[in-house]
Design an enzyme around this catalytic site. Structure first.
Site, PDB file in Angstrom:
ATOM      1  N   LYS A 243      68.791  32.581  46.768  1.00 40.87           N
ATOM      2  CA  LYS A 243      70.138  32.734  46.190  1.00 40.87           C
ATOM      3  C   LYS A 243      70.122  32.503  44.677  1.00 40.87           C
ATOM      4  CE  LYS A 243      72.120  34.279  49.734  1.00 40.87           C
ATOM      5  NZ  LYS A 243      72.777  35.599  49.737  1.00 40.87           N
TER       6      LYS A 243
ATOM      7  N   TYR B  83      65.955  29.582  51.440  1.00 38.71           N
ATOM      8  CA  TYR B  83      67.255  30.270  51.268  1.00 38.71           C
ATOM      9  C   TYR B  83      67.819  29.972  49.878  1.00 38.71           C
ATOM     10  CZ  TYR B  83      72.222  31.287  52.004  1.00 38.71           C
ATOM     11  OH  TYR B  83      73.505  31.767  51.874  1.00 38.71           O
TER      12      TYR B  83
END
Ligand SMILES: NC(=O)c1ccc[n+]([C@@H]2O[C@H](COP(=O)([O-])OP(=O)(O)OC[C@H]3O[C@@H](n4cnc5c(N)ncnc54)[C@H](OP(=O)(O)O)[C@@H]3O)[C@@H](O)[C@H]2O)c1
Length: 245
Positions: free
Chosen positions: A144, A140
């Site tokens: 990002k 994740y």
């Protein structure tokens, strides 16, 4: 009055941003992953202009979503809000990294682009060496960082667009969990401000915000060579070139 398209707006920060923009007199087109969630989205925000559907973990559905968005005419702003966290690395990569790239390339260029990154990008690594061959290593946090790289590349390549990214804070949505400590309202105010405000401070490009203030970000996102490698890899995976005009 502006017209804004928000991905992932059946729930969470996307839905809250949609409601806030509508309350301020703007027109909003929602997006949900499928027809059922589309019905939920309209039920939750009935004042929206319409809702489009498409599962962003599937490249062909994402391309189709861009075509459907273009059929509705130009948008003043697009908020790339949809995000996956507790999902497989493949899904996180498709939803958080590839979908914003595909939609940015294919949706008729708006005046403003807003990308939801996260403070967690600071722990991320671009992993461009294995990104095409093995997306199972993408976390994740990495995704990002990718979306921040995309934002900074867009800001550099399209000087006629305001392209900015933000960290909404750790807020109590489905993703953030009930005990998330940050202010939920502040979690959507920055994207609303960047999308539609006439405040000169919002009419900037290539910045990373937290609660309407610029915040330190990973300088890898500003590295032009890394950005170009990133865009080329996204092109190879999706078959879509980044438009230079
Ligand atoms: N909450 C936080 O603490 C936090 C912190 C930093 C950054 N962010 C970022 O803020 C953004 C919004 O997050 P949130 O907290 O509002 O999360 P959320 O409540 O889980 O909402 C995410 C939205 O994305 C949609 N979505 C997920 N996967 C999708 C897919 N495959 N196709 C289409 N739509 C999909 C979800 O649809 P469904 O409702 O159908 O699942 C939902 O509408 C994300 O980009 C997230 O990474 C959040």
């Amino acid at each position: 009055m502006a017209r804004i398209f928000i991905t992932g707006s059946a729930d969470g920060l996307g839905q809250l941003a949609a409601k806030s923009l509508i309350e301020h007199g703007h027109k909003v087109v929602l997006h949900a992953r499928n027809a059922g969630r589309g019905r939920d989205a309209i039920k939750n925000t009935p004042e929206a202009e319409s809702v489009l559907t498409g599962d962003l973990s599937k490249i062909e559905e994402t391309k189709n979503l861009a075509r459907e968005a273009n059929k509705l005419g130009a948008f003043d702003a697009v908020i790339h809000n949809a995000g996956a966290y507790q999902a497989s690395a493949k899904e996180v990569f498709a939803v958080n990294t590839l979908a914003p790239y595909i939609l940015t390339c294919l949706i008729q260029k708006p005046k403003r682009l807003i990308y939801l990154s996260s403070g967690m990008h600071l722990q991320g690594r671009s992993k461009l060496d294995s990104f095409k061959t093995d997306s199972s290593r993408i976390s994740y946090s990495d995704s990002k960082l990718h979306v921040l790289m995309l934002c900074m590349a867009v800001a550099r390549k399209w000087p006629d667009v305001y392209a900015n990214a933000l960290d909404p804070g750790w807020v109590p949505t489905k993703m953030g969990g009930r005990s998330a400590p940050d202010d939920l309202q502040k979690g959507y105010e920055t994207q609303v401000w960047l999308a539609a405000s006439n405040d000169e401070k919002a009419k900037v490009s290539g910045r990373y915000f937290f609660h309407q203030k610029e915040r330190h970000h990973n300088p890898e996102a500003d590295d032009v060579l890394l950005q170009e490698t990133f865009l080329n890899l996204c092109k190879e995976i999706t078959g879509i070139s980044f438009p230079h005009v």
